[in-house]
Design an enzyme around this catalytic site. Sequence first.
Site, mmCIF file in Angstrom:
data_model
loop_
_atom_site.group_PDB
_atom_site.id
_atom_site.type_symbol
_atom_site.label_atom_id
_atom_site.label_comp_id
_atom_site.label_asym_id
_atom_site.label_seq_id
_atom_site.Cartn_x
_atom_site.Cartn_y
_atom_site.Cartn_z
ATOM 1 N N HIS A 1 9.940 8.090 -2.521
ATOM 2 C CA HIS A 1 9.887 7.272 -1.422
ATOM 3 C C HIS A 1 11.099 6.275 -1.302
ATOM 4 O O HIS A 1 11.882 6.192 -2.316
ATOM 5 C CB HIS A 1 8.816 5.818 -1.806
ATOM 6 C CG HIS A 1 7.325 6.477 -1.336
ATOM 7 N ND1 HIS A 1 6.406 5.630 -0.898
ATOM 8 C CD2 HIS A 1 6.671 7.545 -1.622
ATOM 9 C CE1 HIS A 1 5.262 6.428 -0.865
ATOM 10 N NE2 HIS A 1 5.468 7.591 -1.379
ATOM 11 N N GLU B 1 12.020 3.149 -1.128
ATOM 12 C CA GLU B 1 12.174 2.231 -2.154
ATOM 13 C C GLU B 1 12.445 2.427 -3.544
ATOM 14 O O GLU B 1 13.040 1.742 -4.133
ATOM 15 C CB GLU B 1 10.838 1.032 -2.068
ATOM 16 C CG GLU B 1 10.561 0.564 -0.705
ATOM 17 C CD GLU B 1 9.598 1.420 0.192
ATOM 18 O OE1 GLU B 1 8.816 0.891 0.989
ATOM 19 O OE2 GLU B 1 9.548 2.702 0.125
ATOM 20 N N CYS C 1 4.277 0.695 0.606
ATOM 21 C CA CYS C 1 2.909 0.995 0.199
ATOM 22 C C CYS C 1 2.555 0.312 -1.309
ATOM 23 O O CYS C 1 3.460 -0.215 -1.693
ATOM 24 C CB CYS C 1 2.962 2.468 0.088
ATOM 25 S SG CYS C 1 3.911 3.186 -1.430
ATOM 26 N N CYS D 1 5.111 1.366 -3.918
ATOM 27 C CA CYS D 1 6.539 0.566 -3.741
ATOM 28 C C CYS D 1 6.300 -0.792 -3.890
ATOM 29 O O CYS D 1 7.148 -1.400 -4.451
ATOM 30 C CB CYS D 1 6.966 1.042 -2.489
ATOM 31 S SG CYS D 1 7.296 2.955 -2.228
#
Length: 166
Positions: free
Chosen positions: A53, A55, A83, A86
């Site tokens: 991801h 992040e 999410c 993260c």
Amino acid sequence: MTQDEKYMKEALKQARKAYELGEVPIGCVIVHENKIIGRGYNRRNTDRSTLAHAEITAINKASKKLHDWRLEGCTLYVTLEPCQMCAGAIVQARVTEVVMGAMNAKAGCGGSILNILEMPEFNHQVQVRRGVLAEECTEMLMSFFKELRIRNKQEKELKRARKMQL
């Protein structure tokens, strides 16, 4: 242009990189003392990794730059609300502030479904600002998913045509 808008535009540049790879266009930058120290964009399909991801990538790069897992004094800019994974990583990294573009009603854990970032039960809470360049962030995501639906429909029709030829 505000400082938040300036850095969110940088996060949008990262999101465009994901878009070009055919990934969901999410981008992130981490700023410390008015300097970008971490950048990331979604690469889950490309890297075949749940952890790829935007992040997480940006947090890893920023931690290396600061030589510390603690990102105190840092602001994380992300084009889509984080999410649960993260948001948890952001809290664990002790990020001071998070600035979000678009909200995520289906999976967001920065205020939509849950608010992991500001839970008083944790030993660290993050200061949060929402909706910075939300329109631009949302538009990029909507365009991506519109194109994806068209591509998926075309692929389905092509498969159907091939079956009929057999």
